[in-house]
Design an enzyme around this catalytic site. Structure first.
Site, PDB file in Angstrom:
ATOM      1  N   LYS A  95     -20.248 -13.073  19.819  1.00  0.00           N
ATOM      2  CA  LYS A  95     -19.273 -11.995  19.935  1.00  0.00           C
ATOM      3  C   LYS A  95     -18.313 -12.134  18.772  1.00  0.00           C
ATOM      4  O   LYS A  95     -17.449 -13.007  18.751  1.00  0.00           O
ATOM      5  CB  LYS A  95     -18.526 -12.063  21.259  1.00  0.00           C
ATOM      6  CG  LYS A  95     -17.608 -10.879  21.461  1.00  0.00           C
ATOM      7  CD  LYS A  95     -17.138 -10.794  22.898  1.00  0.00           C
ATOM      8  CE  LYS A  95     -16.423  -9.485  23.170  1.00  0.00           C
ATOM      9  NZ  LYS A  95     -15.241  -9.270  22.358  1.00  0.00           N
ATOM     10  N   ASP A 108       0.786   4.139  -2.673  1.00  0.00           N
ATOM     11  CA  ASP A 108       0.464   5.505  -2.258  1.00  0.00           C
ATOM     12  C   ASP A 108       1.537   6.483  -2.710  1.00  0.00           C
ATOM     13  O   ASP A 108       1.245   7.607  -3.118  1.00  0.00           O
ATOM     14  CB  ASP A 108       0.322   5.587  -0.737  1.00  0.00           C
ATOM     15  CG  ASP A 108      -0.945   4.900  -0.258  1.00  0.00           C
ATOM     16  OD1 ASP A 108      -1.079   4.685   0.950  1.00  0.00           O
ATOM     17  OD2 ASP A 108      -1.788   4.581  -1.110  1.00  0.00           O
ATOM     18  N   LYS A 123     -16.460 -15.695  27.334  1.00  0.00           N
ATOM     19  CA  LYS A 123     -15.347 -15.961  26.405  1.00  0.00           C
ATOM     20  C   LYS A 123     -15.120 -17.457  26.258  1.00  0.00           C
ATOM     21  O   LYS A 123     -15.064 -18.182  27.246  1.00  0.00           O
ATOM     22  CB  LYS A 123     -14.057 -15.309  26.931  1.00  0.00           C
ATOM     23  CG  LYS A 123     -14.084 -13.800  26.859  1.00  0.00           C
ATOM     24  CD  LYS A 123     -14.156 -13.358  25.408  1.00  0.00           C
ATOM     25  CE  LYS A 123     -13.504 -12.050  25.134  1.00  0.00           C
ATOM     26  NZ  LYS A 123     -12.128 -11.942  24.945  1.00  0.00           N
ATOM     27  N   GLU A 169     -20.080  -4.573  14.250  1.00  0.00           N
ATOM     28  CA  GLU A 169     -18.732  -5.128  14.169  1.00  0.00           C
ATOM     29  C   GLU A 169     -18.398  -5.415  12.709  1.00  0.00           C
ATOM     30  O   GLU A 169     -19.099  -6.192  12.055  1.00  0.00           O
ATOM     31  CB  GLU A 169     -18.691  -6.421  15.001  1.00  0.00           C
ATOM     32  CG  GLU A 169     -17.322  -6.902  15.332  1.00  0.00           C
ATOM     33  CD  GLU A 169     -16.733  -6.259  16.595  1.00  0.00           C
ATOM     34  OE1 GLU A 169     -17.326  -5.313  17.145  1.00  0.00           O
ATOM     35  OE2 GLU A 169     -15.645  -6.709  17.004  1.00  0.00           O
ATOM     36  N   CYS A 172      14.761 -29.840  -9.956  1.00  0.00           N
ATOM     37  CA  CYS A 172      14.804 -30.057  -8.501  1.00  0.00           C
ATOM     38  C   CYS A 172      13.791 -31.138  -8.110  1.00  0.00           C
ATOM     39  O   CYS A 172      12.607 -31.029  -8.416  1.00  0.00           O
ATOM     40  CB  CYS A 172      14.477 -28.753  -7.779  1.00  0.00           C
ATOM     41  SG  CYS A 172      14.235 -28.967  -6.008  1.00  0.00           S
ATOM     42  N   CYS A 190      17.949 -30.058  -3.544  1.00  0.00           N
ATOM     43  CA  CYS A 190      18.910 -30.410  -4.592  1.00  0.00           C
ATOM     44  C   CYS A 190      20.237 -29.665  -4.474  1.00  0.00           C
ATOM     45  O   CYS A 190      21.119 -29.820  -5.315  1.00  0.00           O
ATOM     46  CB  CYS A 190      18.302 -30.151  -5.966  1.00  0.00           C
ATOM     47  SG  CYS A 190      18.003 -28.409  -6.300  1.00  0.00           S
ATOM     48  N   ASP A 221       0.815  -1.207   0.000  1.00  0.00           N
ATOM     49  CA  ASP A 221       0.000   0.000   0.000  1.00  0.00           C
ATOM     50  C   ASP A 221       0.853   1.264   0.000  1.00  0.00           C
ATOM     51  O   ASP A 221       0.579   2.227  -0.702  1.00  0.00           O
ATOM     52  CB  ASP A 221      -0.903   0.031   1.228  1.00  0.00           C
ATOM     53  CG  ASP A 221      -1.819  -1.179   1.284  1.00  0.00           C
ATOM     54  OD1 ASP A 221      -2.364  -1.445   2.351  1.00  0.00           O
ATOM     55  OD2 ASP A 221      -1.971  -1.842   0.245  1.00  0.00           O
TER      56      ASP A 221
HETATM   57  S1  IVH Z   1     -22.152  -4.788  22.710  1.00  0.00           S
HETATM   58  C1  IVH Z   1     -22.711  -3.088  25.739  1.00  0.00           C
HETATM   59  N1  IVH Z   1     -22.451  -6.829  21.096  1.00  0.00           N
HETATM   60  O1  IVH Z   1     -16.992  -6.541  21.789  1.00  0.00           O
HETATM   61  C2  IVH Z   1     -21.965  -2.402  24.737  1.00  0.00           C
HETATM   62  N2  IVH Z   1     -20.279  -5.929  21.391  1.00  0.00           N
HETATM   63  O2  IVH Z   1     -15.626  -5.674  24.519  1.00  0.00           O
HETATM   64  C3  IVH Z   1     -20.760  -3.121  24.273  1.00  0.00           C
HETATM   65  N3  IVH Z   1     -18.561  -7.050  20.065  1.00  0.00           N
HETATM   66  O3  IVH Z   1     -16.180  -3.152  21.448  1.00  0.00           O
HETATM   67  C4  IVH Z   1     -20.830  -3.661  22.924  1.00  0.00           C
HETATM   68  N4  IVH Z   1     -19.872  -8.510  19.100  1.00  0.00           N
HETATM   69  O4  IVH Z   1     -16.276  -4.615  19.386  1.00  0.00           O
HETATM   70  C5  IVH Z   1     -21.580  -5.948  21.642  1.00  0.00           C
HETATM   71  N5  IVH Z   1     -22.843  -8.631  19.697  1.00  0.00           N
HETATM   72  C6  IVH Z   1     -21.991  -7.748  20.227  1.00  0.00           C
HETATM   73  C7  IVH Z   1     -20.628  -7.750  19.922  1.00  0.00           C
HETATM   74  C8  IVH Z   1     -19.795  -6.828  20.526  1.00  0.00           C
HETATM   75  C9  IVH Z   1     -18.644  -8.074  19.195  1.00  0.00           C
HETATM   76  C10 IVH Z   1     -17.317  -6.363  20.441  1.00  0.00           C
HETATM   77  C11 IVH Z   1     -17.334  -4.881  20.238  1.00  0.00           C
HETATM   78  C12 IVH Z   1     -17.036  -4.251  21.549  1.00  0.00           C
HETATM   79  C13 IVH Z   1     -16.383  -5.375  22.282  1.00  0.00           C
HETATM   80  C14 IVH Z   1     -16.684  -5.249  23.754  1.00  0.00           C
END
Ligand code: IVH
Length: 694
Positions: free
Chosen positions: A126, A43, A336, A196, A453, A433, A39
């Protein structure tokens, strides 16, 4: 180079050079998906052109790349203050922590005077991408920003506008689909949608593959690739990466919004946003835990990375009552999943030689479990990548698996070094080789230049027999290696000369296996010509490019006679591929191989598919075949599909329309299911062929 340091004549010449270089790189980037420069270098060219044109305004031509419609690259990102802060989420790293969060929510809800028995929770995947905030005024997208520090983010409006999942104008509510609920109208004058941005896993793998081929640094994971793609000063680079977005929230300083998160998600969908299909509305801890477990199990089936489940109290009035603790709302938590990274020791860096002679370093690791799979090797891409990450043999390293992506070595833990670690040095000689290796100027890749090779030859054979190529079942990597080591097969044409007498003495080969292998080799003569072109292993020519070449040139003779310009003029191909095809087919060893394959009865022309005029019942639809069908061979099925105007392709992608699956289907079926591709059995295929509809 400053504009006034040049004479008019020199400026004219330099302008011409810059424009044609930029056009070439545009084509490499957009058309071929295989940029040659990074890039920053692009640029720099673009900037030089702009500066020079600024100094010589009368030399600006209407077809100059600077005169292209659309936004010109930015010099820097502006800032956007979010209407409401973008919050973060507290984590629950175990079911016990999730239970503790739930208990606290119940207690606080009661203390706030609400009925805890009425609590509902919205569960959302998430997504591991990049949070963005989109501002709509009067229903139009006016700005979009990254999260930044939560209060002020970077203005990436121009780039967000290139993402098709983001509506530029809100769709009005109350759509016609029966499941859609009526939503509060009118749309608030000012609102911010939160979501997201992510790169689908398949797109991530493709992006890295092409960067690897071009010697560009690869992205460590889809998240970094998404972030790198969004934070581009040149909008066109973002536009070329298939980013998408899941929306999960909306705020409006004034104006009506639905009373709960579940309805908000519906509202978002109603107004044109993409909302995950997997969201759930549940009651009580047991249901929350069940859904979290379920998603953790299904995680690898998705075409995007999720690193957990976001559990949100549904009611907005309860949310308000619970409030926030610092930056984290008390009403939401991120459960998580078990990490997909682990620590282990880098025992050794070995090098293998690819089909085109490229030397590929890879890591040998002390076996370690990452996200449920034992990992003992990982790709290291190239020497520069190893230097950039400062990896040394003996280091303790972080290893990562993202979805079903191959394991990566992310970084060394430099604090744990004791001085015994050693730097990796790329061998000066080919490990196979011993020919001195070459590094083309400006290229990252190191190659073995020896056309004979043995490692190249073996890789070439593996490619030839592989599924997407001649698909010779029963001849896998190990057998190829043995046949090669015994001197029975040196190149693909030798396969067709194998006899029972050659194979019978091989250890572990039963009579039946010999017959099967010989039948599979013989059967491969009937593979479509495009497979043969792909199987030759021409650099830059994958299955799709092979099909384009065959559609245009039809026969090997015509393809070999084609000039670079003829090839480059095929839509979808370009100068790099054209040059590669042209020079490859002219190599004497390749010409000889083609001659012997032809003599062995392998197809050298495209005679199997008279494309029906007007398209046929299946025109424009693509099919992937997997497994054994009850009565048809795969070639029969392919011929029927192609006869009806459909296309048979080797691998499943988001663009595949149908997967036709028989007995013992391969991983293609799992992938197709993951991507929601229509599934057919033989009977279904026959019906489709008759009716043209499913
Ligand atoms: S809600 C309550 N919903 O997770 C307000 N966040 O650590 C907070 N994320 O910065 C966000 N999927 O980037 C929410 N279904 C989802 C999400 C989500 C991914 C990410 C988002 C946020 C981080 C929070």
């Amino acid at each position: 180079m400053s504009a006034n340091a040049l004479t008019r004549e020199e400026a004219t010449a330099r302008l011409g050079e810059l424009r044609s270089q930029i056009r070439r790189h545009d084509h490499l980037y957009y058309g071929l998906d295989s940029p040659e420069i990074d890039d920053a270098a692009y640029d720099a060219l673009f900037r030089e052109l702009k500066t020079l044109e600024g100094g010589w305004p009368d030399l600006v031509t209407p077809d100059s790349p600077t005169q292209r419609a659309g936004a010109t690259p930015l010099v820097a990102f502006g800032q956007v203050t979010h209407l409401e802060p973008m919050l973060s989420l507290a984590n629950a790293k175990s079911e016990a922590e999730l239970a503790a969060w739930h208990a606290r929510v119940v207690r606080l809800t009661e203390e706030a005077g609400f009925d805890p028995a009425a609590l509902r929770f919205t569960l959302e995947p998430k997504i591991d991408g990049l949070a963005v905030s989109l501002r709509y005024e009067g229903g139009r997208l006016t700005s979009g920003a990254t999260r930044g520090d939560g209060l002020v983010g970077e203005d990436v409006t121009q780039n967000l506008r290139t993402i098709s999942a983001i509506p530029l104008t809100l769709v009005s509510g109350g759509g016609s689909a029966p499941e859609r609920v009526p939503v509060p109208e009118p749309v608030p004058e000012l609102l911010e949608v939160r979501g997201e941005v992510y790169l689908p896993l398949t797109a991530f793998e493709r992006l890295n593959e092409s960067r690897l081929v071009e010697g560009e640094p690869t992205f460590a994971n889809p998240r970094n690739a998404a972030a790198g793609s969004l934070r581009q000063l040149d909008q066109r680079i973002t536009a070329s990466r298939p980013l998408s977005m899941w929306a999960y929230g909306v705020t409006a300083p004034s104006g009506e919004l639905p009373p709960g998160q579940w309805e908000i998600l519906k509202w978002l969908k109603e107004h044109g946003f993409r909302v995950s299909r997997d969201v759930r509305l549940v009651e009580g801890l047991d249901e929350i835990v069940a859904v979290c477990r379920d998603w953790e199990r299904r995680r690898a089936e998705l075409d995007y990375d999720i690193d957990g489940v976001v559990v949100k109290v549904d009611s907005r009035s309860v949310q308000q009552a619970l409030g926030t603790a610092g930056r984290d709302p008390r009403w939401a938590v991120a459960y998580k999943f078990a990490p997909t990274t682990a620590q282990t020791r880098l025992l050794e860096i070995r090098v293998n030689v690819g089909r085109t002679g490229m030397l590929n370093p890879y890591a040998v690791l002390a076996p370690v479990e990452v996200g449920g799979v034992t990992v003992s090797q990982a790709t290291l891409h190239n020497e520069d990548d190893i230097r950039r990450k400062d990896l040394r043999v003996g280091d303790v390293v972080i290893v990562q698996r993202a979805g079903d992506v191959i394991p990566q070595v992310v970084a060394p833990l430099t604090d744990l070094r004791d001085g015994s670690e050693s730097q990796f040095v790329m061998p000066e000689e080919c490990p196979s080789c011993a020919t001195p290796v070459v590094r083309a100027p400006g290229e990252v890749a190191v190659r073995c230049p020896n056309p004979d090779c043995p490692a190249k030859a073996v890789e070439m054979l593996k490619h030839f027999v592989s599924r997407g190529a001649m698909d010779i079942e029963g001849v896998g990597d190990k057998i190829v290696q043995r046949l090669f080591d015994l001197g029975l097969v040196r190149d693909p044409a030798d396969l067709y000369a194998l006899s029972e007498a050659d194979l019978m003495p091989l250890e572990g080969f039963q009579e039946r296996a010999v017959a099967n292998v010989l039948a599979a080799i013989a059967g491969s003569r009937a593979r479509p010509f495009s497979r043969v072109v792909f199987a030759l292993g021409i650099p830059h020519v994958g299955g799709q490019n092979a099909e384009l070449l065959v559609a245009r040139f039809r026969t090997m003779d015509a393809l070999r006679a084609a000039e670079i310009d003829d090839i480059a003029s095929v839509e979808g191909l370009g100068p790099v591929i054209a040059e590669s095809v042209h020079s490859f087919l002219r190599e004497p060893s390749v010409a000889d191989l083609v001659r012997r394959l032809n003599a062995a009865g392998v197809r050298m022309k495209d005679d199997a598919r008279p494309t029906p005029a007007g398209g046929g019942a299946l025109a424009g639809r693509s099919f992937v075949l997997t497994g054994t069908l009850p009565t048809m061979s795969r070639d029969d099925a392919a011929a029927l599909i192609e006869g009806a105007g459909g296309r048979v392709v080797g691998s499943v992608s988001g663009k595949t329309d149908y997967i036709v699956a028989g007995d013992s289907p391969g991983s293609k079926l799992a992938k197709a299911r993951r991507l929601g591709v229509h599934e057919l059995d033989e009977a279904g295929l026959r019906e489709l062929l008759e009716s043209g509809t499913d």
